[in-house]
Design a protein around this motif. Structure first.
Motif, PDB file in Angstrom:
ATOM      1  N   PHE A  64     -14.850  -2.060  -7.914  1.00 46.07           N
ATOM      2  CA  PHE A  64     -14.604  -2.191  -9.364  1.00 46.07           C
ATOM      3  C   PHE A  64     -13.265  -1.607  -9.796  1.00 46.07           C
ATOM      4  O   PHE A  64     -12.719  -1.999 -10.811  1.00 46.07           O
ATOM      5  CB  PHE A  64     -15.792  -1.740 -10.223  1.00 46.07           C
ATOM      6  CG  PHE A  64     -16.056  -0.270 -10.372  1.00 46.07           C
ATOM      7  CD1 PHE A  64     -15.113   0.604 -10.858  1.00 46.07           C
ATOM      8  CD2 PHE A  64     -17.323   0.224 -10.083  1.00 46.07           C
ATOM      9  CE1 PHE A  64     -15.397   1.940 -11.025  1.00 46.07           C
ATOM     10  CE2 PHE A  64     -17.615   1.565 -10.244  1.00 46.07           C
ATOM     11  CZ  PHE A  64     -16.643   2.424 -10.715  1.00 46.07           C
ATOM     12  N   SER A  65     -12.723  -0.679  -8.996  1.00 42.13           N
ATOM     13  CA  SER A  65     -11.397  -0.164  -9.342  1.00 42.13           C
ATOM     14  C   SER A  65     -10.314  -1.161  -8.971  1.00 42.13           C
ATOM     15  O   SER A  65      -9.378  -1.378  -9.728  1.00 42.13           O
ATOM     16  CB  SER A  65     -11.113   1.143  -8.603  1.00 42.13           C
ATOM     17  OG  SER A  65     -12.231   1.969  -8.603  1.00 42.13           O
ATOM     18  N   GLY A 119     -12.494  -0.864 -15.462  1.00 40.17           N
ATOM     19  CA  GLY A 119     -12.602  -0.587 -14.032  1.00 40.17           C
ATOM     20  C   GLY A 119     -11.353   0.025 -13.427  1.00 40.17           C
ATOM     21  O   GLY A 119     -11.415   1.082 -12.791  1.00 40.17           O
ATOM     22  N   PRO A 120     -10.179  -0.602 -13.643  1.00 33.77           N
ATOM     23  CA  PRO A 120      -8.971  -0.055 -13.025  1.00 33.77           C
ATOM     24  C   PRO A 120      -8.641   1.350 -13.521  1.00 33.77           C
ATOM     25  O   PRO A 120      -8.117   2.167 -12.771  1.00 33.77           O
ATOM     26  CB  PRO A 120      -7.878  -1.034 -13.459  1.00 33.77           C
ATOM     27  CG  PRO A 120      -8.597  -2.282 -13.840  1.00 33.77           C
ATOM     28  CD  PRO A 120      -9.930  -1.858 -14.344  1.00 33.77           C
ATOM     29  N   GLY A 169     -11.499   3.809 -12.454  1.00 38.21           N
ATOM     30  CA  GLY A 169     -11.754   3.736 -11.015  1.00 38.21           C
ATOM     31  C   GLY A 169     -11.274   4.970 -10.288  1.00 38.21           C
ATOM     32  O   GLY A 169     -11.914   5.433  -9.344  1.00 38.21           O
ATOM     33  N   MET A 170     -10.129   5.521 -10.733  1.00 38.81           N
ATOM     34  CA  MET A 170      -9.584   6.689 -10.035  1.00 38.81           C
ATOM     35  C   MET A 170     -10.527   7.891 -10.146  1.00 38.81           C
ATOM     36  O   MET A 170     -10.926   8.436  -9.121  1.00 38.81           O
ATOM     37  CB  MET A 170      -8.180   6.999 -10.569  1.00 38.81           C
ATOM     38  CG  MET A 170      -7.480   8.107  -9.832  1.00 38.81           C
ATOM     39  SD  MET A 170      -7.375   7.824  -8.045  1.00 38.81           S
ATOM     40  CE  MET A 170      -6.043   6.633  -7.950  1.00 38.81           C
ATOM     41  N   ASP A 178       0.420  -2.185 -18.693  1.00 42.66           N
ATOM     42  CA  ASP A 178       1.141  -0.914 -18.526  1.00 42.66           C
ATOM     43  C   ASP A 178       0.196   0.241 -18.210  1.00 42.66           C
ATOM     44  O   ASP A 178       0.153   1.249 -18.925  1.00 42.66           O
ATOM     45  CB  ASP A 178       1.953  -0.567 -19.787  1.00 42.66           C
ATOM     46  CG  ASP A 178       2.950  -1.655 -20.139  1.00 42.66           C
ATOM     47  OD1 ASP A 178       3.289  -2.436 -19.229  1.00 42.66           O
ATOM     48  OD2 ASP A 178       3.363  -1.738 -21.307  1.00 42.66           O
ATOM     49  N   ILE A 179      -0.538   0.099 -17.133  1.00 46.64           N
ATOM     50  CA  ILE A 179      -1.530   1.112 -16.776  1.00 46.64           C
ATOM     51  C   ILE A 179      -0.856   2.395 -16.308  1.00 46.64           C
ATOM     52  O   ILE A 179       0.060   2.354 -15.490  1.00 46.64           O
ATOM     53  CB  ILE A 179      -2.442   0.584 -15.645  1.00 46.64           C
ATOM     54  CG1 ILE A 179      -3.060  -0.750 -16.009  1.00 46.64           C
ATOM     55  CG2 ILE A 179      -3.502   1.611 -15.276  1.00 46.64           C
ATOM     56  CD1 ILE A 179      -4.050  -0.712 -17.113  1.00 46.64           C
ATOM     57  N   LEU A 211      -2.272   5.791 -14.739  1.00 43.88           N
ATOM     58  CA  LEU A 211      -3.514   6.433 -14.286  1.00 43.88           C
ATOM     59  C   LEU A 211      -3.562   7.922 -14.608  1.00 43.88           C
ATOM     60  O   LEU A 211      -4.634   8.475 -14.843  1.00 43.88           O
ATOM     61  CB  LEU A 211      -3.696   6.220 -12.785  1.00 43.88           C
ATOM     62  CG  LEU A 211      -3.990   4.773 -12.365  1.00 43.88           C
ATOM     63  CD1 LEU A 211      -4.112   4.674 -10.859  1.00 43.88           C
ATOM     64  CD2 LEU A 211      -5.274   4.277 -13.019  1.00 43.88           C
TER      65      LEU A 211
END
Lengths: 338, 438
Positions: free
Chosen positions: A75-76, B88-89, B92-93, B165-166, B168
Motif C-alpha cells: 500500500f505504500s 498510502g504513499p 506508508g513510511m 509534491d510528496i 515524507l
C-alpha cells in the motif's frame, strides 16, 4: 501516476515477491503445521501434535509478520493495487482474516489457557481448521489477481465482488497452496524430530509431495480456461520452461531425499520447490498486480516515495535479519528443539 | 444501516478492541522487565514468579493484539480503499517503520518467552528490554499516522483530489505528532499500570500476606503515581495543539457553541443540539481560554464559527471528552493518595481502603483510553483526512457492509470474553501450584 515503471518500482515489486516467498516458507509452513495437527493419528498422535506446537511456539508470531510486511510495502508503494484488491477481493481477504484471527487466538488459548483437557482439545481443533481456511482464501486471492476477470478502470473496480475467485481454478489454487504448506511443515518436522516420530512426518511428506504434484498439474490445466493470460505467459516464454523444469527437479529431489531418509536435504529441496512455484507465478504475472489492468506501470506511487521506501526496507532489514537469524538459530539449530 | 455507518462502526469496533491489546503490548513488557530486574538485583523468588506471570499475560495479550492488528492493516483497504489510494504513499513510511518495530518485538518476545533456558541471562534480560522498547516505538509510529490524518502535511492537493509534491519528512513530523505521541505513550503506561494495580490490589484484599501481590504493587504503584499526573500535562499540550490546528474538535469536545472571550471550561453537561446550548453543565470561568491558549482572556472559537456540515457529532465527542478527563482526574487523586502513603511508609498491603480504591480505579484508565480515542476519531468527522478527504468519499463501494460489521462484532465479542476468562483464571489462581508448560 502512469508512465514507464522506474527501477525503484521494479525493486519494490521484487521485494514484495521476496516477502511472499519468505511468508510461504515460514508462515505458510506454520499454517501447514496447523493443518497437519488435524491429521495426526496412530500410536504417536499426541507426540505428533506436541511436536507441531513445540516447533512453532517461539516463531509463529514472527512468521506471520511477513504478511503484514507485504501488505505495508504494497500500500505504500502501489496504493492503486492495494485499493483495487481491497474492493475486488474483499470477500476472500475477509475470509483469510477470519482464519488468521481464529488460528492465532486458538493457538494462544490452547498454549496459555489454564483449562480442562477437553477445552484444550477444542482449541486445538479450531487451530487446525482455521489453519486450513487461510491458505484456501489466500489461494482464491492469488487466483483472482491471475484470472484476468478482475477489471479495474480509473474509476475503480468495474467487475464486481465475485469476479475471478469463485471458480474451480480458485479452489484448485487454494488446495495447491494447502498441499505445499502442509508439505513444508511435514518436511521441516521430519528434519526436526527423530526416530519413529520423524518417520511419521516423513511419510506424511511423501504423500503430500505426490498430492502437490497432482494438484500442480490440475491447477495448470485449469489455468488455461480460467486464467488464460497467465496460462499463456506460463507456457509461451523462453524463461518459463527452465523454471518449471527446475521446480519438477526440486520436487523429484524432495521425493528421493525423503525416500532415502535424508530429511535435512529434503528441507532444502522442498523450500526450493515452493520458492520456484512462487517465482514462476510471479514472473508469469509480468509486472502486474492484477491481470490485465493493474501493473507496475500504472499502480506505482509517487516517484519521490519509492526510493525512500526501498531505503527504509533495506535499513529495517539490516536491523531485523540478524535478530531473526538469531531467533531461528536459538530454536532451530541442531539439537535446539530438544 | 448505510454502508458508511456500517464501515465506521466496524472500524470503531476493530480499533476499540485492538487498542486495549496494543497498549498492553506497549506497557506490559516494561512491567515484566522491571520485575525481572528486581529479581536479578534481589534474587527473591516472588519477583521471578511475577516476571513469569506478567510474561504469560504479555504473551496472551500480544498474540491477540497481533491478530487484531493484522486485521486492521487489511481493513484499511477493505473498508477505506479511497483513503489508502491517496494516503498510502504518505502514511506508508510510518507504517513500514511500525512493521519493523513490531517484527522486532515479536522476535524479541519469542526469545524472552521461550529462551530463558537457552540463552545467557544477560541476553534474556536484554530481549525483554527490546520487547519493551520496540513496543513503544511501534505505538509511536502508528500515532504518527493518526497525527497525519488530524494535521495532514507533506503534499499538495490537486483539484482532482490527487496528491503531488510528496514530502515524507513533513508527512511524518506533523504538528499533532509530538503531543499525540506523548499523550499516547503515557496513556499506555498509565492505563495498564492502573489496570494491573487494580488486579493485584484485588488479590491482596483476599490474601493480605501474599508476597507476590505485594511485590506487584511495589513495582506498579510508582509507575501509576508518575504517569497519572504527567498524562494531565500531555493532555493539556494536546488541547493547546487542538486549539490551533483542529478548533472544531476542541469546540465539540467542550460543547462550546458560541465564540467566547473569555471562554469558560465546561464540566459535564448534556449538549442540546436544537437549542445550541448545554444543560446541567458546570462552568469554570475563563477555564477554556486558559486551557487552550494559556491566557485567561483569550478568545476561543465556538462551533458556530464553522459551517454546520463540518461539525462532528457534538454530544458523543463532548461526553467522551468528559469521560476521559473525569477518569483521568480520579486516577490522579488515587495516585496522590498512593504517593502520600508511600511517603509515610505505610504498609499498603494492609491499607484496605486504599486497596479498594485501587480496585475501583483499575478499569478507569482503559475507559479514559477508549474515550480519548473517541474524541480523536469522532471529533475529526466528517473528515477522514482533516480538511482534505471526507470519510463518506473514502468508503468502499462494497454492498452489505452491515454483514461484515455484525460478523466482526460477534468475533470480537467472542474473543474478548475468552481472553477475559483466561486472564481471570490466571489472576484467581493461587501462586503455589507449578505451572503447566505448553
Amino acid at each position: 501516476m502512469t508512465g514507464a515503471p522506474t527501477i525503484w518500482a521494479g525493486v519494490l515489486y521484487a521485494v514484495i515477491g521476496l516477502g511472499l516467498v519468505v511468508y510461504a516458507l515460514t508462515g505458510g509452513a506454520d499454517l501447514g503445521a496447523g493443518l497437519l495437527s488435524l491429521f495426526s493419528r496412530g500410536p504417536r498422535k499426541e507426540e505428533q501434535e506436541h511436536a507441531v506446537r513445540r516447533a512453532i511456539a517461539p516463531i509463529w508470531e514472527a512468521n506471520h509478520v511477513w504478511l503484514i510486511f507485504v501488505i505495508v510495502v504494497l500500500f505504500s508503494g502501489f496504493p492503486r493495487a492495494f485499493a483495487a484488491l481491497g474492493v475486488a477481493l474483499h470477500l476472500p481477504i475477509a475470509f483469510a482474516l477470519l482464519g488468521i484471527v481464529f488460528r492465532g487466538a486458538a493457538y494462544v488459548f490452547h498454549a496459555y489457557g489454564i483449562q480442562t483437557a477437553e477445552a484444550r482439545a477444542g482449541w486445538s481443533r479450531v487451530f487446525g481448521w482455521a489453519s486450513a481456511v487461510t491458505p484456501l482464501a489466500l489461494g482464491a486471492v492469488v487466483a483472482g489477481v491471475s484470472s484476468g476477470d478482475v477489471r479495474v478502470s480509473d474509476a475503480g473496480v468495474t467487475s464486481g465482488f465475485l469476479a475471478g475467485w469463485t471458480t474451480p481454478f480458485a479452489l484448485a489454487v487454494g488446495l495447491f497452496a494447502l498441499a505445499l504448506f502442509a508439505l513444508l511443515a511435514a518436511v521441516y518436522l521430519a528434519a526436526e524430530t527423530d526416530g519413529a516420530l520423524s518417520d511419521d512426518f516423513r511419510r506424511f511428506a511423501l504423500a503430500l509431495e505426490v498430492l502437490a504434484g497432482a494438484l500442480a498439474l490440475f491447477t495448470f490445466l485449469l489455468a488455461a480456461r480460467y486464467a488464460p493470460e497467465l496460462s499463456r505467459n506460463l507456457r509461451a516464454s523462453g524463461w518459463t520452461w527452465p523454471i518449471q523444469g527446475a521446480t519438477a527437479v526440486a520436487a523429484v529431489a524432495t521425493l528421493a531425499a525423503l525416500a532415502k531418509r535424508a530429511t535435512k536435504l529434503a528441507r532444502v529441496t522442498a523450500a526450493l520447490q515452493v520458492t520456484l512455484v512462487i517465482v514462476g507465478w510471479g514472473l508469469a504475472l509480468r509486472g502486474h498486480f492484477i491481470l490485465p489492468d493493474v501493473s507496475l506501470a500504472n499502480a506505482a506511487s509517487h516517484p519521490e516515495v519509492l526510493p525512500a521506501l526501498v531505503v527504509a526496507v533495506a535499513a529495517g532489514s539490516l536491523l531485523l535479519l540478524p535478530a531473526l537469524a538469531y531467533l531461528f538459530w536459538i530454536f532451530k539449530r541442531e539439537g535446539g528443539a530438544k | 444501516m448505510s454502508s458508511l455507518l456500517a464501515a465506521r462502526l466496524q472500524m470503531a469496533v476493530s480499533l476499540g478492541f485492538h487498542i486495549l491489546f496494543a497498549v498492553a503490548g506497549m506497557a506490559m513488557p516494561l512491567l515484566m522487565v522491571l520485575a525481572e530486574w528486581r529479581y536479578v538485583r534481589t534474587r527473591r523468588a516472588e519477583y521471578r514468579a511475577l516476571a513469569e506471570r506478567w510474561a504469560k499475560g504479555t504473551a496472551i495479550l500480544f498474540a491477540v493484539g497481533a491478530v487484531s492488528g493484522t486485521v486492521l492493516s487489511f481493513e484499511l483497504g477493505l473498508l477505506w480503499p479511497r483513503f489508502m489510494l491517496h494516503a498510502g504513499p504518505l502514511i506508508g513510511m510510518p507504517f513500514s517503520l511500525e512493521g519493523f518495530a513490531f517484527f522486532l518485538e515479536a522476535i524479541a518476545l519469542g526469545v524472552y518467552l521461550y529462551g530463558r533456558e537457552r540463552v545467557p541471562a544477560r541476553v534474556h534480560f536484554a530481549s525483554g528490554a527490546v520487547v519493551a522498547l520496540s513496543g513503544v516505538a511501534s505505538g509511536v509510529f502508528v500515532v504518527a499516522v493518526n497525527a497525519w490524518m488530524n494535521t495532514p502535511r507533506g503534499f499538495r492537493l490537486l483539484p482532482n483530489g490527487d496528491f503531488a509534491d510528496i514530502d515524507l519528512t513533513r508527512a511524518f513530523f506533523t504538528p499533532a505528532f509530538p503531543t499525540q505521541a506523548a499523550h499516547m505513550v503515557c496513556a499506555a503506561y498509565a492505563s495498564i499500570a492502573f489496570a494491573v494495580l487494580g488486579i493485584h490490589a484485588f488479590r491482596l484484599l483476599r490474601r493480605p500476606h501474599s508476597s507476590l501481590h505485594a511485590a506487584a504493587v511495589r513495582i506498579v504503584l510508582p509507575l501509576a503515581i508518575v504517569t497519572a499526573p504527567i498524562q494531565a500535562l500531555t493532555g493539556d499540550a494536546a488541547g493547546k495543539q487542538l486549539a490551533v490546528y483542529q478548533p472544531v474538535k476542541l469546540a465539540a469536545a467542550e460543547a462550546l457553541f458560541e465564540t467566547s472571550r473569555p471562554a469558560p471550561l465546561l464540566v459535564g453537561g448534556l449538549p442540546d443540539m436544537k437549542a445550541r446550548h448545554v444543560r446541567f453543565g458546570i462552568e469554570i470561568p475563563s477555564g477554556l481560554s486558559l486551557m487552550a491558549f494559556g491566557d485567561p482572556h483569550a478568545e476561543v472559537r465556538g462551533l458556530e464559527a464553522f459551517p454546520r456540515e463540518d461539525w462532528p457529532h457534538v454530544p458523543i465527542v463532548h461526553l467522551a471528552f468528559q469521560a476521559m478527563v473525569g477518569c483521568g482526574t480520579v486516577l490522579i487523586l488515587v495516585a496522590a493518595w498512593g504517593a502520600w502513603l508511600l511517603l509515610r511508609k505505610k504498609s499498603l498491603a494492609e491499607h484496605k481502603r486504599f486497596l479498594v480504591a485501587c480496585v475501583l480505579a483499575g478499569p478507569l484508565g482503559l475507559v479514559a483510553l477508549e474515550a480519548g480515542w473517541t474524541v480523536t476519531e469522532v471529533g475529526r468527522q466528517p473528515w477522514i483526512i482533516q480538511g482534505v478527504l471526507h470519510t463518506r468519499d473514502a468508503v468502499t463501494p462494497m454492498p452489505h457492509l452491515v454483514v461484515s460489521f455484525v460478523a466482526s462484532c460477534v468475533v470480537y465479542a467472542f474473543l474478548g470474553v475468552v481472553v477475559a476468562l483466561l486472564l481471570a483464571r490466571y489472576v484467581l489462581r493461587d501462586e503455589e501450584p507449578p505451572e503447566t508448560q505448553p
